[in-house]
Design a protein around this motif. Sequence first.
Motif, PDB file in Angstrom:
ATOM      1  N   ASP A  36     -11.164  35.233  17.121  1.00 45.50           N
ATOM      2  CA  ASP A  36     -11.251  34.959  15.679  1.00 45.50           C
ATOM      3  C   ASP A  36     -10.360  33.781  15.303  1.00 45.50           C
ATOM      4  O   ASP A  36     -10.756  32.907  14.538  1.00 45.50           O
ATOM      5  CB  ASP A  36     -10.827  36.182  14.870  1.00 45.50           C
ATOM      6  CG  ASP A  36     -11.822  37.313  14.960  1.00 45.50           C
ATOM      7  OD1 ASP A  36     -12.976  37.063  15.349  1.00 45.50           O
ATOM      8  OD2 ASP A  36     -11.426  38.456  14.637  1.00 45.50           O
ATOM      9  N   LYS A  37      -9.135  33.783  15.847  1.00 51.30           N
ATOM     10  CA  LYS A  37      -8.206  32.700  15.541  1.00 51.30           C
ATOM     11  C   LYS A  37      -8.732  31.371  16.070  1.00 51.30           C
ATOM     12  O   LYS A  37      -8.658  30.350  15.383  1.00 51.30           O
ATOM     13  CB  LYS A  37      -6.833  32.998  16.136  1.00 51.30           C
ATOM     14  CG  LYS A  37      -6.126  34.156  15.474  1.00 51.30           C
ATOM     15  CD  LYS A  37      -4.828  34.467  16.180  1.00 51.30           C
ATOM     16  CE  LYS A  37      -4.189  35.738  15.641  1.00 51.30           C
ATOM     17  NZ  LYS A  37      -2.960  36.082  16.351  1.00 51.30           N
ATOM     18  N   ALA A  38      -9.275  31.372  17.292  1.00 53.55           N
ATOM     19  CA  ALA A  38      -9.807  30.148  17.882  1.00 53.55           C
ATOM     20  C   ALA A  38     -11.009  29.640  17.082  1.00 53.55           C
ATOM     21  O   ALA A  38     -11.151  28.431  16.859  1.00 53.55           O
ATOM     22  CB  ALA A  38     -10.199  30.392  19.333  1.00 53.55           C
ATOM     23  N   ARG A  39     -11.866  30.555  16.638  1.00 57.39           N
ATOM     24  CA  ARG A  39     -13.034  30.164  15.849  1.00 57.39           C
ATOM     25  C   ARG A  39     -12.608  29.538  14.519  1.00 57.39           C
ATOM     26  O   ARG A  39     -13.133  28.502  14.119  1.00 57.39           O
ATOM     27  CB  ARG A  39     -13.919  31.378  15.581  1.00 57.39           C
ATOM     28  CG  ARG A  39     -15.221  31.012  14.859  1.00 57.39           C
ATOM     29  CD  ARG A  39     -16.026  32.228  14.451  1.00 57.39           C
ATOM     30  NE  ARG A  39     -15.268  32.976  13.464  1.00 57.39           N
ATOM     31  CZ  ARG A  39     -14.951  34.249  13.570  1.00 57.39           C
ATOM     32  NH1 ARG A  39     -15.330  34.948  14.616  1.00 57.39           N
ATOM     33  NH2 ARG A  39     -14.249  34.857  12.635  1.00 57.39           N
ATOM     34  N   ASP A  40     -11.628  30.135  13.857  1.00 57.71           N
ATOM     35  CA  ASP A  40     -11.148  29.589  12.591  1.00 57.71           C
ATOM     36  C   ASP A  40     -10.498  28.226  12.787  1.00 57.71           C
ATOM     37  O   ASP A  40     -10.690  27.312  11.987  1.00 57.71           O
ATOM     38  CB  ASP A  40     -10.161  30.545  11.935  1.00 57.71           C
ATOM     39  CG  ASP A  40     -10.831  31.802  11.414  1.00 57.71           C
ATOM     40  OD1 ASP A  40     -12.077  31.819  11.313  1.00 57.71           O
ATOM     41  OD2 ASP A  40     -10.101  32.759  11.111  1.00 57.71           O
ATOM     42  N   GLN A  41      -9.734  28.079  13.869  1.00 54.51           N
ATOM     43  CA  GLN A  41      -9.093  26.794  14.148  1.00 54.51           C
ATOM     44  C   GLN A  41     -10.142  25.724  14.452  1.00 54.51           C
ATOM     45  O   GLN A  41     -10.029  24.586  13.985  1.00 54.51           O
ATOM     46  CB  GLN A  41      -8.117  26.930  15.311  1.00 54.51           C
ATOM     47  CG  GLN A  41      -7.325  25.671  15.572  1.00 54.51           C
ATOM     48  CD  GLN A  41      -6.317  25.862  16.687  1.00 54.51           C
ATOM     49  OE1 GLN A  41      -6.290  26.895  17.348  1.00 54.51           O
ATOM     50  NE2 GLN A  41      -5.490  24.863  16.898  1.00 54.51           N
ATOM     51  N   ALA A  42     -11.172  26.071  15.208  1.00 57.67           N
ATOM     52  CA  ALA A  42     -12.240  25.116  15.516  1.00 57.67           C
ATOM     53  C   ALA A  42     -12.982  24.711  14.243  1.00 57.67           C
ATOM     54  O   ALA A  42     -13.343  23.541  14.069  1.00 57.67           O
ATOM     55  CB  ALA A  42     -13.202  25.721  16.534  1.00 57.67           C
ATOM     56  N   GLU A  43     -13.201  25.659  13.362  1.00 56.84           N
ATOM     57  CA  GLU A  43     -13.878  25.360  12.099  1.00 56.84           C
ATOM     58  C   GLU A  43     -13.034  24.412  11.246  1.00 56.84           C
ATOM     59  O   GLU A  43     -13.549  23.463  10.647  1.00 56.84           O
ATOM     60  CB  GLU A  43     -14.148  26.655  11.330  1.00 56.84           C
ATOM     61  CG  GLU A  43     -14.785  26.460   9.976  1.00 56.84           C
ATOM     62  CD  GLU A  43     -16.205  25.927  10.037  1.00 56.84           C
ATOM     63  OE1 GLU A  43     -16.696  25.458   8.991  1.00 56.84           O
ATOM     64  OE2 GLU A  43     -16.822  25.951  11.109  1.00 56.84           O
ATOM     65  N   LEU A  47     -14.110  20.599  10.110  1.00 58.21           N
ATOM     66  CA  LEU A  47     -14.077  20.151   8.721  1.00 58.21           C
ATOM     67  C   LEU A  47     -13.196  18.916   8.549  1.00 58.21           C
ATOM     68  O   LEU A  47     -13.542  17.987   7.815  1.00 58.21           O
ATOM     69  CB  LEU A  47     -13.573  21.283   7.815  1.00 58.21           C
ATOM     70  CG  LEU A  47     -14.528  22.449   7.625  1.00 58.21           C
ATOM     71  CD1 LEU A  47     -13.841  23.572   6.861  1.00 58.21           C
ATOM     72  CD2 LEU A  47     -15.791  22.019   6.923  1.00 58.21           C
ATOM     73  N   ARG A  48     -12.052  18.887   9.255  1.00 57.51           N
ATOM     74  CA  ARG A  48     -11.156  17.735   9.173  1.00 57.51           C
ATOM     75  C   ARG A  48     -11.835  16.487   9.725  1.00 57.51           C
ATOM     76  O   ARG A  48     -11.775  15.414   9.122  1.00 57.51           O
ATOM     77  CB  ARG A  48      -9.862  18.002   9.941  1.00 57.51           C
ATOM     78  CG  ARG A  48      -8.805  16.894   9.754  1.00 57.51           C
ATOM     79  CD  ARG A  48      -7.649  17.046  10.707  1.00 57.51           C
ATOM     80  NE  ARG A  48      -8.042  16.993  12.096  1.00 57.51           N
ATOM     81  CZ  ARG A  48      -8.322  15.857  12.761  1.00 57.51           C
ATOM     82  NH1 ARG A  48      -8.274  14.708  12.151  1.00 57.51           N
ATOM     83  NH2 ARG A  48      -8.660  15.908  14.030  1.00 57.51           N
ATOM     84  N   ARG A  49     -12.528  16.628  10.868  1.00 54.22           N
ATOM     85  CA  ARG A  49     -13.218  15.471  11.450  1.00 54.22           C
ATOM     86  C   ARG A  49     -14.341  14.982  10.541  1.00 54.22           C
ATOM     87  O   ARG A  49     -14.545  13.784  10.395  1.00 54.22           O
ATOM     88  CB  ARG A  49     -13.788  15.831  12.823  1.00 54.22           C
ATOM     89  CG  ARG A  49     -12.743  15.776  13.916  1.00 54.22           C
ATOM     90  CD  ARG A  49     -13.347  16.058  15.267  1.00 54.22           C
ATOM     91  NE  ARG A  49     -13.569  17.510  15.324  1.00 54.22           N
ATOM     92  CZ  ARG A  49     -14.653  18.097  15.802  1.00 54.22           C
ATOM     93  NH1 ARG A  49     -15.625  17.399  16.301  1.00 54.22           N
ATOM     94  NH2 ARG A  49     -14.765  19.406  15.807  1.00 54.22           N
ATOM     95  N   THR A  50     -15.066  15.893   9.918  1.00 54.51           N
ATOM     96  CA  THR A  50     -16.140  15.519   9.009  1.00 54.51           C
ATOM     97  C   THR A  50     -15.589  14.749   7.816  1.00 54.51           C
ATOM     98  O   THR A  50     -16.137  13.717   7.422  1.00 54.51           O
ATOM     99  CB  THR A  50     -16.894  16.771   8.514  1.00 54.51           C
ATOM    100  OG1 THR A  50     -17.406  17.469   9.648  1.00 54.51           O
ATOM    101  CG2 THR A  50     -18.016  16.411   7.575  1.00 54.51           C
ATOM    102  N   LEU A  51     -14.490  15.232   7.269  1.00 52.03           N
ATOM    103  CA  LEU A  51     -13.874  14.567   6.128  1.00 52.03           C
ATOM    104  C   LEU A  51     -13.333  13.204   6.525  1.00 52.03           C
ATOM    105  O   LEU A  51     -13.530  12.215   5.813  1.00 52.03           O
ATOM    106  CB  LEU A  51     -12.748  15.432   5.554  1.00 52.03           C
ATOM    107  CG  LEU A  51     -12.040  14.877   4.325  1.00 52.03           C
ATOM    108  CD1 LEU A  51     -13.030  14.734   3.176  1.00 52.03           C
ATOM    109  CD2 LEU A  51     -10.899  15.771   3.931  1.00 52.03           C
ATOM    110  N   ASP A  52     -12.657  13.118   7.672  1.00 49.68           N
ATOM    111  CA  ASP A  52     -12.116  11.838   8.127  1.00 49.68           C
ATOM    112  C   ASP A  52     -13.237  10.846   8.432  1.00 49.68           C
ATOM    113  O   ASP A  52     -13.092   9.645   8.221  1.00 49.68           O
ATOM    114  CB  ASP A  52     -11.240  12.021   9.368  1.00 49.68           C
ATOM    115  CG  ASP A  52      -9.906  12.665   9.045  1.00 49.68           C
ATOM    116  OD1 ASP A  52      -9.554  12.711   7.846  1.00 49.68           O
ATOM    117  OD2 ASP A  52      -9.223  13.115   9.983  1.00 49.68           O
TER     118      ASP A  52
END
Length: 60
Positions: A36-43, A47-52
């Motif tokens: 769960d933690k890994a999935r949230d971190q990947a998400e 999102l950060r890469r999409t915004l950048d």
Amino acid sequence: MGEVINLRMARKARARAEAAGKAEANRARHGRTAGDKARDQAEQERLRRTLDGARRDGED
């Protein structure tokens, strides 16, 4: 006449209810699996890469 209550028991019941609420919040915060933690971190990273990627450079 009103209902007679034992104040000691009422205080203890209120303390138990508060402790149960705090425990539930802690379970939600800390009771996650590594997946769960890994999935949230990947998400968050996605999102950060999409915004950048949508940034315009050179404009102030």
